[in-house]
Design an enzyme around this catalytic site. Structure first.
Site, PDB file in Angstrom:
ATOM      1  N   CYS A  80       0.828  -1.214   0.000  1.00 54.06           N
ATOM      2  CA  CYS A  80       0.000   0.000   0.000  1.00 54.06           C
ATOM      3  C   CYS A  80       0.865   1.268   0.000  1.00 54.06           C
ATOM      4  O   CYS A  80       1.486   1.560  -1.017  1.00 54.06           O
ATOM      5  CB  CYS A  80      -0.983  -0.046   1.152  1.00 54.06           C
ATOM      6  SG  CYS A  80      -2.434   0.955   0.818  1.00 54.06           S
ATOM      7  N   HIS A 179      -3.426  -5.199   1.722  1.00 52.58           N
ATOM      8  CA  HIS A 179      -2.780  -5.457   3.024  1.00 52.58           C
ATOM      9  C   HIS A 179      -2.829  -6.935   3.435  1.00 52.58           C
ATOM     10  O   HIS A 179      -3.650  -7.300   4.283  1.00 52.58           O
ATOM     11  CB  HIS A 179      -3.494  -4.641   4.113  1.00 52.58           C
ATOM     12  CG  HIS A 179      -3.274  -3.175   4.031  1.00 52.58           C
ATOM     13  ND1 HIS A 179      -2.310  -2.527   4.756  1.00 52.58           N
ATOM     14  CD2 HIS A 179      -3.894  -2.225   3.300  1.00 52.58           C
ATOM     15  CE1 HIS A 179      -2.346  -1.233   4.489  1.00 52.58           C
ATOM     16  NE2 HIS A 179      -3.302  -1.023   3.599  1.00 52.58           N
ATOM     17  N   GLU A 181      -1.050  -8.377   5.489  1.00 55.56           N
ATOM     18  CA  GLU A 181      -0.741  -8.491   6.926  1.00 55.56           C
ATOM     19  C   GLU A 181      -1.993  -8.346   7.783  1.00 55.56           C
ATOM     20  O   GLU A 181      -1.950  -8.610   8.977  1.00 55.56           O
ATOM     21  CB  GLU A 181       0.344  -7.474   7.320  1.00 55.56           C
ATOM     22  CG  GLU A 181      -0.104  -6.033   7.515  1.00 55.56           C
ATOM     23  CD  GLU A 181      -0.401  -5.288   6.210  1.00 55.56           C
ATOM     24  OE1 GLU A 181      -0.351  -5.890   5.122  1.00 55.56           O
ATOM     25  OE2 GLU A 181      -0.698  -4.083   6.297  1.00 55.56           O
TER      26      GLU A 181
HETATM   27  N1  GLN Z   1      -3.187   6.042  -0.195  1.00 54.45           N
HETATM   28  C1  GLN Z   1      -2.384   6.053   0.989  1.00 54.45           C
HETATM   29  C2  GLN Z   1      -1.149   6.928   0.812  1.00 54.45           C
HETATM   30  O1  GLN Z   1      -1.073   7.743  -0.006  1.00 54.45           O
HETATM   31  C3  GLN Z   1      -1.949   4.653   1.371  1.00 54.45           C
HETATM   32  C4  GLN Z   1      -2.990   3.969   2.172  1.00 54.45           C
HETATM   33  C5  GLN Z   1      -2.507   2.725   2.880  1.00 54.45           C
HETATM   34  O2  GLN Z   1      -1.311   2.455   3.018  1.00 54.45           O
HETATM   35  N2  GLN Z   1      -3.435   1.974   3.411  1.00 54.45           N
HETATM   36  O3  GLN Z   1      -0.227   6.811   1.541  1.00 54.45           O
END
Ligand code: GLN
Length: 208
Positions: A80, A179, A181
């Site tokens: 992410c 995610h 995790e």
């Molecule tokens: N969109 C988020 C960012 O710009 C990331 C979101 C996440 O890690 N769950 O950091």
């Protein structure tokens, strides 16, 4: 051999990654300072908020050491926000941009799926993982909207207009927009531990 895998612990979901790594018998280490990267075999950059994580990394002198890590060919996995930080190019960034580590030849759209209320879960077909689909949790997730020729797409979901890529591998770099995790499914962590063990075996082979 037991691999030591660092989890960047500046912000975000690092404890969950550590727990998954331990369940797989890997040695998990929280990384907050550049010198803590020494002796590690692999590194995870967790989810959270990429702008905050990038700024904290900058303040703590970690951006350059992290770039070196990635460019030296040591295994790294970004989930992410971690995927955003590993991207060579990002769109939808905060005004003035944000520090990226780079190394992964992709363009990410930072909040492709929208804001917090647009978080969702879905089953992903992930042939590379075996044993059927993976239940993926997306939280303000990015998507890969463009990728260079050395990047393998590992999973896709239906996006706003077309399918978008949400998991990739480029040599020693793994990146997932979701995610793993936060689930109970260890397969992505297993893949990364394997990548790390393999890189280590090659390294030992070369130097010995
Ligand atoms: N969109 C988020 C960012 O710009 C990331 C979101 C996440 O890690 N769950 O950091």
């Amino acid at each position: 051999m037991t691999v030591s895998i660092g989890v960047l612990a500046l912000q975000g979901a690092f404890i969950e990654h550590e727990a998954m790594l331990r369940r797989l018998g890997a040695h998990a280490v929280q990384v907050r300072r550049p010198e803590q990267l020494a002796g590690l075999h692999g590194l995870i950059i967790p989810g959270g908020e990429s702008t905050t994580m990038g700024l904290v990394a900058e303040r703590w002198g970690l951006v350059e050491p992290l770039r070196k890590w990635v460019h030296s060919g040591r295994p790294v996995w970004g989930t992410c926000a971690g995927m955003i930080l590993l991207a060579d190019r990002a769109v939808g960034q905060k005004e003035g941009g944000q520090p990226l580590i780079g190394g992964l030849d992709v363009t990410v759209n930072r909040n492709y799926f929208g804001r917090q209320n647009e978080s969702f879960e879905t089953w992903l077909e992930t042939p590379g993982l075996g044993n059927g689909p993976f239940r993926a949790i997306f939280i303000r997730a990015p998507a890969i909207i463009d990728a260079g020729p050395g990047v393998d797409a590992l999973a896709r979901v239906a996006g706003r207009e077309q399918e978008v890529v949400v998991a990739v591998r480029q040599d020693h770099i793994l990146a997932t927009a979701f995610h793993p995790e936060l689930t109970n499914d260890l397969r992505w962590h297993e893949l990364f531990v394997e990548m790390t063990a393999q890189a280590e075996a090659t390294e030992v082979g070369q130097s010995g």
